[in-house]
Structures are given as structure tokens and as C-alpha cells.
Design an enzyme around this catalytic site. Structure first.
Site, PDB file in Angstrom:
ATOM      1  N   HIS A  26       0.843  -1.201   0.000  1.00  0.00           N
ATOM      2  CA  HIS A  26       0.000   0.000   0.000  1.00  0.00           C
ATOM      3  C   HIS A  26       0.872   1.242   0.000  1.00  0.00           C
ATOM      4  O   HIS A  26       2.048   1.203   0.374  1.00  0.00           O
ATOM      5  CB  HIS A  26      -0.946   0.013   1.214  1.00  0.00           C
ATOM      6  CG  HIS A  26      -0.258   0.285   2.525  1.00  0.00           C
ATOM      7  ND1 HIS A  26      -0.094   1.558   3.034  1.00  0.00           N
ATOM      8  CD2 HIS A  26       0.306  -0.550   3.428  1.00  0.00           C
ATOM      9  CE1 HIS A  26       0.538   1.493   4.190  1.00  0.00           C
ATOM     10  NE2 HIS A  26       0.800   0.217   4.454  1.00  0.00           N
ATOM     11  N   CYS A  27       0.286   2.351  -0.465  1.00  0.00           N
ATOM     12  CA  CYS A  27       0.962   3.651  -0.394  1.00  0.00           C
ATOM     13  C   CYS A  27       0.173   4.509   0.591  1.00  0.00           C
ATOM     14  O   CYS A  27      -0.492   3.985   1.486  1.00  0.00           O
ATOM     15  CB  CYS A  27       1.068   4.290  -1.773  1.00  0.00           C
ATOM     16  SG  CYS A  27      -0.521   4.551  -2.581  1.00  0.00           S
ATOM     17  N   VAL A  28       0.197   5.807   0.434  1.00  0.00           N
ATOM     18  CA  VAL A  28      -0.467   6.691   1.403  1.00  0.00           C
ATOM     19  C   VAL A  28      -1.980   6.545   1.372  1.00  0.00           C
ATOM     20  O   VAL A  28      -2.639   6.601   2.407  1.00  0.00           O
ATOM     21  CB  VAL A  28      -0.076   8.163   1.133  1.00  0.00           C
ATOM     22  CG1 VAL A  28      -0.788   9.109   2.098  1.00  0.00           C
ATOM     23  CG2 VAL A  28       1.429   8.336   1.261  1.00  0.00           C
TER      24      VAL A  28
END
Length: 471
Positions: A26-28
Site C-alpha cells: 500500500h501507499c499513502v
């Protein structure tokens, strides 16, 4: 397990089950998946999940928009539920890249090189915009600039201009760092290579045309072979090609030189050989190619400006969907270096605003509260230059808003191109984009912005209402 295990389970089921997942991270704001078969995704089921705010596929990755803060919790429950190992972003990229065809891989390579340096370029563009406001005649006073009237501001404007210009003057250094990193070499050598191509001892690239007319181009005499002593300020292709050679040469030498001698031999040999090749062959050839590309685009937009603006305005959003829009950033930078401004980037602004306007109209058309909220937040994001939430979360989902946005962007793009709107720098691709436009062209640019706001909004609103009435 956490509070979002049910949502995690629904997401896994909607994307084809655990067996369809190669890796997940996942990213932000988004869950990122490398999937075996994206054909197994149930988009409708995915969009019905409460925590999901949108989804899209890009560069071989399937991404599910969750939101800042919440995505961490959903990801933790997803990993615990499925037993998948926690993957890094690079591992996801590597897994996704393996499925790409050669064209997609080339586009992704360009994206991986230019996206890391975008913050510096956009920041420079914004600061240059502030300088344009201070030094542009006719903005505050007829026939005079702000600094002409208020001379005490002149040095401040000069300092802002110096800070802003740095990223463009030393652009090859930024590209060299990012490109050599991408190709697997030492990023510090990439910086040195890039700065070497704009060394003060070289003839500045922006003075090359005048020096050529006068027959005053300086040369090195290498045993009877003359090599032009020319820099590559603002150029993209020379440093890209040289960075590839440098990285591959460095890797080649590291495999063949014993560890005890690597510090003394690898970097000096790699940089020396690449430097010779850059000035003797790579630079002149790619410089000519860059000039040819610039000439091609300038000729098209000079000969048939209405058609050029119409087509680029209409097609920019589909290019974003495919990821091919990344291929035009080097063209923008090449146009700025060779002609002093780009006519392509202002059209990008029109497209982004149009996508935001179509999404905003959906807020008034939709009855579902979740969709209304997503439409508003994604419209704001698009107006500030980030269109993915609007495009993938709203407009493409219902199709007609996307077409309405393309229509508005095409008309706006045609209008500003006919009026020869150019940007001497690249800034924020949304409402603040006017700061990057030459002040003399603000009026047609603002009219283009009005078209990009009104036309997509009106088309989306009317078609949305008619479509509901027809049901």
C-alpha cells in the site's frame, strides 16, 4: 484481527480471491496489487464496499483507493486474513513489470525516471510564475511591470528567478540522478554526469544557434578530430541516453573488476568512457533527434493549430488512462529548452480541469451519498492537478462524464492553441496553472479555463439528468 477484516475479505473476494494475488502493498491512500489475472476482478462488487473510494489499473498494478490513514488498517487486516507476506512497493513494481509488453515497459521506465523529479520541476515552475507576475508588463500597470514601478522589489524578483531557474538550468543533473538510479547504477555518478553536460566551460546550449550562425562554436581538437564544446542545458535525450550507457557500463565493470580495485577503477572508467561518448556521439546525435522532435510538434501546431489543440485536448485523458502521458513530459521540457515555451502543457491543464468539472457535476446528479462525497473531493483534487481520483473513481465509472470532460478539454485546447498560449515552465496542472503561463497570454488562458469548467459540467449535468429521466 482488526475492525476492517470484513472489508478486507470483501476486497479480496472482489479482486478474484487470494489465489489471484501475486503480491500486495500500500501507499499513502491506496492498496496496490500485482494480480495474476485482472479479468477476474468484479468491479461492481468492489465499488459497493464501504471503505473503497475507487479503483484503477496502471502500469501492471491494480490499485484500490481507500484513503489516508484508513488504508494502513485495511492492509494490516488483509495481510492477516490472507497470510500474504508484506511486500515492498519495489517488489510490487517488479512483479507488475514482468507482465508488461515492450511499449508499456518503455513508458513505465520514463515514468519511473521523471516522476521522482516532478516536485522539483513543479516547484520551479510555480516560483517562475511568481517571478512572471512581478516582472510581466501590463499586469498591474499599463505598459510597465510591478518591479518597474516598485524598484525596491527588483532584487527580490531576481533572487526568486535564480531559485526558480536552478532546476531547469541543472535539469540534466536531476535526470542523470533519477535515470542512473532506474537503470541500476550509482545515482551520485548520474548527478556528476548530468552536471558535466552543463559545465560552465561549455558553450551554453541556449547560445548554440547564434554561435552557429556566426561560426563561433568552440571545439576540442582530439588528434585531428574536432568535437563541439557544447553544453546540453534543458536537454532531455542526451542525458537519458548517456545515463543508460553509464549505468550499464558501471554494472559491466563491477562484475569483472576484483573488489579490491573497484573503488579505484569502476567509477573513473565508467564516467570517463561515458563522458567521451557523450560529447563525441551520444550528445550530438540525441541533440539532433531532440531538435527534430521539437520541429515536428512546432510544425504541426503552427500549420494546423486548431486540429492539434483539439486532438491533444481530447486525447490527453485517455493517455493518462494508459500511462502514455508520461512520454510527453520530456517533449514539454524539450520544447521549453528549444523554443522558450511549451504549447502542450497548457492543454494538459485544460484536460485536468475538465475532468474535475465533470466529477463536480456528478455530485449534483448522483443520489448516493458516498458517490456525492467522492465526486466533490476528487473534483477538488483534479482542480489542483491530481486527476486519478476523479477519472478512475467517478468519470470512467459512468463513462459519460469522461466523454464530457474530453469534449470540454478538446474545445478549450483548440481555443488556447489558436491563441498561441505557451508556458515557459511546468507548474501545477490545475487552477493555479496560470502562474506558469506567459502573462501576455493570461486572457485567452482564462477563457480556456472557463470553457474547461463550463462545458464538461453542463454536458455531464444535462446528460445525467436525461439519463435518469429515461430510466
Amino acid at each position: 484481527m482488526g475492525a476492517y477484516v470484513q472489508s478486507a475479505a470483501q476486497i479480496v473476494e472482489a479482486i478474484g480471491g487470494k489465489d489471484n494475488i501475486i503480491a500486495a502493498t500500500h501507499c499513502v491512500t491506496r492498496l496496490r496489487f500485482a494480480l495474476k489475472d485482472e479479468g477476474k476482478i468484479d468491479k461492481e462488487a468492489l465499488e459497493r464496499i464501504d471503505v473503497v473510494k475507487g479503483s484503477f489499473s496502471a502500469n501492471g498494478q491494480f490499485q484500490v483507493v481507500i484513503g489516508q490513514g484508513l488504508v494502513d488498517k485495511v492492509y494490516d487486516d488483509l495481510v492477516e486474513l490472507t497470510g500474504l507476506s508484506r511486500a515492498t512497493k519495489q517488489e510490487i513494481k517488479d512483479a507488475a513489470e514482468a507482465k508488461l509488453n515492450p511499449l508499456q515497459r518503455a513508458i513505465k521506465t520514463l515514468a519511473d525516471i521523471f516522476i521522482p523529479i516532478l516536485p522539483a520541476i513543479v516547484t520551479a515552475g510555480l516560483l517562475m510564475g511568481i517571478n512572471n507576475v512581478l516582472t510581466g508588463p501590463g499586469i498591474f500597470y499599463e505598459g510597465k511591470s510591478f518591479v518597474d514601478v516598485h524598484k525596491e522589489w527588483a532584487d527580490l524578483a531576481g533572487m526568486i528567478n535564480l531559485i526558480a531557474n536552478t532546476a531547469f538550468v541543472f535539469l540534466p543533473g536531476l535526470i542523470g540522478w533519477s535515470a542512473v538510479t532506474k537503470f541500476g547504477g550509482n545515482p551520485l555518478l548520474g548527478i556528476v554526469l548530468g552536471l558535466m553536460l552543463v559545465h560552465p566551460d561549455l558553450l551554453n546550449a541556449w547560445g548554440w544557434g547564434a554561435a552557429k550562425e556566426k561560426g563561433e562554436i568552440p571545439v576540442w581538437n582530439l588528434f585531428g578530430f574536432e568535437v563541439q564544446k557544447v553544453g546540453y542545458q534543458g536537454q532531455v535525450l542526451p542525458v537519458l541516453a548517456a545515463s543508460y550507457v553509464l549505468a550499464k557500463l558501471e554494472l559491466f565493470l563491477r562484475k569483472r573488476i576484483p573488489d579490491a580495485f573497484q573503488l579505484l577503477l569502476v567509477a573513473p572508467l565508467a564516467l570517463l568512457i561515458t563522458g567521451f561518448l557523450a560529447f563525441i556521439a551520444i550528445g550530438p546525435v540525441t541533440f539532433a533527434i531532440g531538435n527534430a522532435i521539437t520541429h515536428l510538434f512546432v510544425t504541426i501546431f503552427d500549420t494546423v493549430p486548431a486540429l492539434g489543440g483539439l486532438l491533444y485536448g481530447a486525447l490527453y485523458a485517455p493517455l493518462v488512462v494508459t500511462g502514455m502521458h508520461h512520454t510527453f513530459l520530456p517533449v514539454d521540457l524539450q520544447l521549453i529548452a528549444n523554443t522558450g515555451g511549451t504549447f502542450l502543457w497548457p492543454i494538459l491543464v485544460m484536460s485536468n480541469i475538465a475532468q474535475g468539472s465533470a466529477a463536480l457535476a456528478m455530485m449534483f446528479v448522483a443520489k448516493d451519498e458516498k458517490l456525492r462525497g467522492l465526486s466533490f473531493t476528487s473534483a477538488v483534487s483534479a482542480y489542483l492537478g491530481i486527476t486519478e481520483p476523479a477519472m478512475f473513481g467517478v468519470n470512467l465509472r459512468f463513462r459519460f462524464p469522461f466523454i464530457a470532460a474530453m469534449t470540454g478539454a478538446a474545445i478549450a485546447g483548440m481555443f488556447i492553441t489558436i491563441n498561441k498560449v505557451i508556458a515557459p515552465s511546468i507548474g501545477v496542472g490545475g487552477l493555479p496553472g496560470f502562474l506558469s503561463i506567459v502573462p501576455q497570454k493570461w486572457t485567452p488562458f482564462f477563457i480556456g479555463m472557463a470553457i474547461a469548467i463550463v462545458v464538461p459540467f453542463a454536458l455531464t449535468f444535462v446528460f445525467g439528468k436525461v439519463r435518469k429521466a429515461a430510466r
